[in-house]
Design an enzyme around this catalytic site. Structure first.
Site, PDB file in Angstrom:
ATOM      1  CG  PHE A 187      -0.390   0.465   2.496  1.00 17.97           C
ATOM      2  CD1 PHE A 187      -0.638   1.741   2.971  1.00 17.97           C
ATOM      3  CD2 PHE A 187       0.362  -0.392   3.281  1.00 17.97           C
ATOM      4  CE1 PHE A 187      -0.131   2.167   4.187  1.00 17.97           C
ATOM      5  CE2 PHE A 187       0.871   0.013   4.500  1.00 17.97           C
ATOM      6  CZ  PHE A 187       0.624   1.298   4.960  1.00 17.97           C
ATOM      7  CE  LYS A 188       3.550   1.663   4.780  1.00 13.85           C
ATOM      8  NZ  LYS A 188       4.784   1.446   5.497  1.00 13.85           N
ATOM      9  CG  ASP A 189       3.871   0.530  -4.472  1.00 21.24           C
ATOM     10  OD1 ASP A 189       5.035   0.951  -4.368  1.00 21.24           O
ATOM     11  OD2 ASP A 189       3.592  -0.666  -4.623  1.00 21.24           O
ATOM     12  CG  LEU A 208       6.261   6.213  -0.379  1.00 18.44           C
ATOM     13  CD1 LEU A 208       6.858   5.009   0.315  1.00 18.44           C
ATOM     14  CD2 LEU A 208       7.174   7.428  -0.208  1.00 18.44           C
ATOM     15  CB  THR A 258       8.059   2.970   4.209  1.00 25.39           C
ATOM     16  OG1 THR A 258       6.727   3.188   4.668  1.00 25.39           O
ATOM     17  CG2 THR A 258       8.677   4.322   3.881  1.00 25.39           C
TER      18      THR A 258
END
Length: 481
Positions: A97-99, A102, A132
């Site tokens: 989900f950090k995509d 980011l 992350t």
């Protein structure tokens, strides 16, 4: 302080976190939103929060970020499984989900640098509990006038998470394992941000720090978008009539993802209950049950390593709201956490506090959930999403709340093959490639490029440091004597 200045700095000089002065007034027309793309919704929401960016600048950032690097045009598809909906946030290039944030942060950051006429090279400094790091590395690799330094807990991330980081290409990327846990690394990163001598040295050499963690408001604001998108999708498919409430269940470590849901509710998304799901590192559960945050407990390594956190940095932003937005009171509580290991908020009997529900899932409950959901629904969960689903089952049993619910699915099962296959009673004494093939055979889900591309990639980053060695590693990475 403008939004672009806050994004550029990452963290305040006193170590505090930036928050919106007020939440923006946003007109959420669900008749329109239900038919809009993820990109169209992102432009509207980010324009409302990042007020010194022009609409054209936001549009350029959004379309640069949410492109064909995502393997589905929906970007964050919402899928009905049984009596709940899973919002899949793992379709980006690092399958986590950090995509979602980011992918856009590098564009926001470089735009912010231009707006503020910054002549210094940006040094992204971040600690990661697993996801992350790779998402930030992928976003900032070879971005002009930036360097990125990532610290991860050696032995505290999954094999695939580590391989994704240590194989990262890019002349401006630096990855270090550290001897300690995520909290140790994150605490040291915050100290480096506040180190006046180090910052002066960097400035003299033409560098300045910024952050890719969710402590950066530029990381947090894009996460608000997908809660707006999720509600719009439930309206579109008829699950909700406009104005009906929905619950959200979020597997929670650093508190950024669920804080974004709280902000989404604040701008008008009809969210009923914010369900905070923890693994055996259950400091947030105790906080929402008692009002006391106490990090003085055993740190446990679990099958959901991105949640193996005892100091949830983004909770500071929610505590700021709980104290009536008092900087002095918030600072005193954070000082108590640092010096004494705990703090207590003065009043838990408030509507603000009661928006949240917290509960935990054990290792055994997590594995059982992966097993049961796959056997009954043929839908494969990663361990973090399984923690959320297990906690949701407890919430339903306790409350009998039948509100339509979105469970936030934060990673692909391919990111945690040993834990997933073990839960399915499949032999895990196999090579990484064999584990991936086993997941594909069990689930029918194609092996993502994010996995196949790193299995045979050369390892480029091999250094392991003590926590105290992190400062010198920053200087070494930037060739500062």
């Amino acid at each position: 302080m403008t939004a672009s200045q806050a994004i550029l700095k990452g963290i305040a000089e006193d170590g505090g976190l930036y928050v919106p002065t007020t939440l923006p007034e946003v007109t959420l027309d669900w008749e329109v939103l239900q038919n809009q793309s993820y990109q169209e919704i992102a432009i509207e929401i980010l324009s409302a929060f990042l007020t010194d960016f022009t609409k054209e600048e936001i549009t350029a950032c959004v379309h640069s970020a949410y492109d064909t690097t995502f393997d589905t045009k929906e970007i964050a598809p919402v899928k009905k499984v049984g009596d709940r909906h899973f919002m899949e946030l793992f379709h980006g290039r690092t399958i986590a989900f950090k995509d979602m944030a980011l992918s856009i942060l590098p564009y926001l950051l470089t735009t912010a640098a231009k707006k503020n006429k910054s002549d210094k090279e940006i040094v992204i400094l971040t600690a990661t509990s697993g996801d992350t790091g790779k998402a930030a590395l992928a976003g900032f690799a070879n971005v002009p006038h930036t360097n990125i330094i990532v610290f991860y807990p050696k032995g505290g991330v999954s094999t695939i998470q580590e391989r994704q980081m240590v194989t990262q290409a890019g002349d401006n990327t630096f990855v270090y394992g550290v001897e300690g846990n995520f909290d140790d690394a994150q605490t040291k990163v915050k100290e480096l941000f506040a180190d006046k001598e180090l910052n002066a040295t960097l400035a003299e050499k033409g560098f300045q720090f910024s952050s890719a963690n969710s402590i950066n408001i530029g990381r947090l604001c894009p996460q608000i978008v997908y809660y707006v998108f999720a509600y719009a999708q439930l309206v579109k498919d008829g699950t909700l009539a406009i104005g009906d409430p929905m619950n959200v269940v979020v597997p929670t470590g650093n508190f950024g993802n669920i804080l974004a849901a709280y902000y989404a509710k604040g701008i008008g998304v009809p969210i009923n209950k914010l369900i905070c799901a923890s693994n055996e590192n259950d400091v947030l559960v105790d906080f929402f049950q008692t009002g006391t945050y106490n990090r003085l407990r055993e740190f446990k390594l679990t099958s959901s390593p991105s949640m193996d956190i005892l100091v949830s940095s983004n909770l500071e932003r929610f505590v700021f709201e709980l104290t009536g937005r008092s900087s002095d009171t918030t600072n005193a509580l954070m000082t108590s956490l640092k010096e004494n290991g705990s703090y207590s908020v003065p009043n838990t009997d408030t509507a603000l506090f009661k928006q949240f529900y917290g509960n935990r899932a054990s290792q055994e409950e997590t594995a059982q959930t992966i097993h049961d959901v796959f056997k009954s629904e043929h839908y494969l969960l990663d361990p973090h999403t399984a923690v959320a689903d297990a906690v949701y089952a407890k919430y339903k049993k306790e409350t009998e709340d039948a509100t339509p619910t979105v469970v936030v699915s934060t990673a692909s099962p391919y990111k945690f093959p040993q834990s997933v296959l073990s839960a399915l009673d499949v032999d895990t004494n196999q090579s990484d490639a064999e584990l991936m093939n086993a997941i594909q055979q069990e689930s029918g889900i194609a092996i993502p490029t994010a996995v196949t591309s790193v299995l045979d990639a050369p390892i480029r980053h091999t250094k392991v440091l003590s926590i105290e060695g992190m400062k010198q590693s920053v200087l070494d990475s930037l060739n500062i004597q």
